[in-house]
Design an enzyme around this catalytic site. Sequence first.
Site, PDB file in Angstrom:
ATOM      1  N   PHE A  74       0.845  -1.175   0.000  1.00  9.75           N
ATOM      2  CA  PHE A  74       0.000   0.000   0.000  1.00  9.75           C
ATOM      3  C   PHE A  74       0.892   1.241   0.000  1.00  9.75           C
ATOM      4  O   PHE A  74       1.897   1.277   0.714  1.00  9.75           O
ATOM      5  CB  PHE A  74      -0.883  -0.012   1.248  1.00  9.75           C
ATOM      6  N   HIS A 124       1.315  -6.058   6.603  1.00  5.89           N
ATOM      7  CA  HIS A 124       0.306  -6.111   5.540  1.00  5.89           C
ATOM      8  C   HIS A 124       0.919  -6.484   4.189  1.00  5.89           C
ATOM      9  O   HIS A 124       0.229  -6.435   3.168  1.00  5.89           O
ATOM     10  CB  HIS A 124      -0.400  -4.753   5.430  1.00  5.89           C
ATOM     11  N   HIS A 176      -2.265 -11.626   4.255  1.00  5.27           N
ATOM     12  CA  HIS A 176      -2.214 -11.236   5.665  1.00  5.27           C
ATOM     13  C   HIS A 176      -3.611 -11.205   6.273  1.00  5.27           C
ATOM     14  O   HIS A 176      -4.621 -11.098   5.571  1.00  5.27           O
ATOM     15  CB  HIS A 176      -1.542  -9.872   5.830  1.00  5.27           C
ATOM     16  N   ASP A 207      -5.767  -9.004   8.841  1.00  3.63           N
ATOM     17  CA  ASP A 207      -5.904  -7.785   9.642  1.00  3.63           C
ATOM     18  C   ASP A 207      -6.385  -8.157  11.035  1.00  3.63           C
ATOM     19  O   ASP A 207      -7.320  -8.951  11.192  1.00  3.63           O
ATOM     20  CB  ASP A 207      -6.943  -6.842   9.022  1.00  3.63           C
ATOM     21  N   HIS A 263      -6.067  -2.826  13.724  1.00  2.00           N
ATOM     22  CA  HIS A 263      -5.806  -2.100  12.481  1.00  2.00           C
ATOM     23  C   HIS A 263      -6.856  -1.018  12.231  1.00  2.00           C
ATOM     24  O   HIS A 263      -6.547   0.040  11.681  1.00  2.00           O
ATOM     25  CB  HIS A 263      -5.758  -3.093  11.314  1.00  2.00           C
ATOM     26  N   HIS A 279     -14.224  -2.092   6.492  1.00  2.00           N
ATOM     27  CA  HIS A 279     -13.496  -2.403   7.720  1.00  2.00           C
ATOM     28  C   HIS A 279     -14.353  -2.095   8.951  1.00  2.00           C
ATOM     29  O   HIS A 279     -14.331  -2.836   9.944  1.00  2.00           O
ATOM     30  CB  HIS A 279     -12.186  -1.613   7.790  1.00  2.00           C
ATOM     31  N   GLU A 337      -6.560 -10.551   3.340  1.00  2.00           N
ATOM     32  CA  GLU A 337      -6.371  -9.732   2.141  1.00  2.00           C
ATOM     33  C   GLU A 337      -5.129 -10.196   1.391  1.00  2.00           C
ATOM     34  O   GLU A 337      -4.282 -10.893   1.937  1.00  2.00           O
ATOM     35  CB  GLU A 337      -6.231  -8.256   2.534  1.00  2.00           C
TER      36      GLU A 337
END
Length: 219
Positions: free
Chosen positions: A19, A49, A53, A55, A59, A161, A173
């Site tokens: 990201f 991440h 992974h 979360d 997070h 989320h 994800e």
Amino acid sequence: MSTRIWDISPPVQEGAPVFPGDTPYRQRWAAQIAPGCPVNVSEITLSPHVGAHADAPLHYDPTGQTSGQLALEPYLGPCRVIHAIGKGPLVTWEHLAHAARDLPARVLVRTYERAPVERWDPQLAAFAAATIEQLADLGVLLVGIDTASIDPAESKELPSHQAIRRRRLRVLENLVLDDVAEGDYELIALPLKLMTADASPVRAILREIPNPAPSSDLP
């Protein structure tokens, strides 16, 4: 007979996409085999991440659980892979309804024909928050997706989320589902016991569910 396994984790190495602004994977050698040194020992730096992974609630919730505090049951057990390839920026219920009968507790959604494991995709597909709510209503405990986020990359409110937080679901994800047909499997994707982390890398796999042995009428 052996049970077929699908590795649904992307490669983690230098250059693996992250990201924007996140910590990329880096590795250096703390020790290398040489006279007087019998082993190779590496040192790695990465965001939790990177790659496939899980979360943790921390997070997206300042008081949420860390990865090391998570119960493992949601990450292990029957799951269904549903295809929603090229259906648009948000996965809505209409994209999943064709395969939503008698859902198991874990649902993984494939959105890519071929996952971009070597580049960042700013146009990644994500879940509509209403889809998360409907899956939770049907008893789903974990959702997974083959993109870097269950929310659009540019989102600041993170509605999916927040739906996960409200409904107490777990999320995976960055999966790679390129070679996985729609259907039911066994998922194994356990987070590490990282006691203060907001996420954890996983080595996510699917196992074939064996067909039951045919019954015999013989005495």
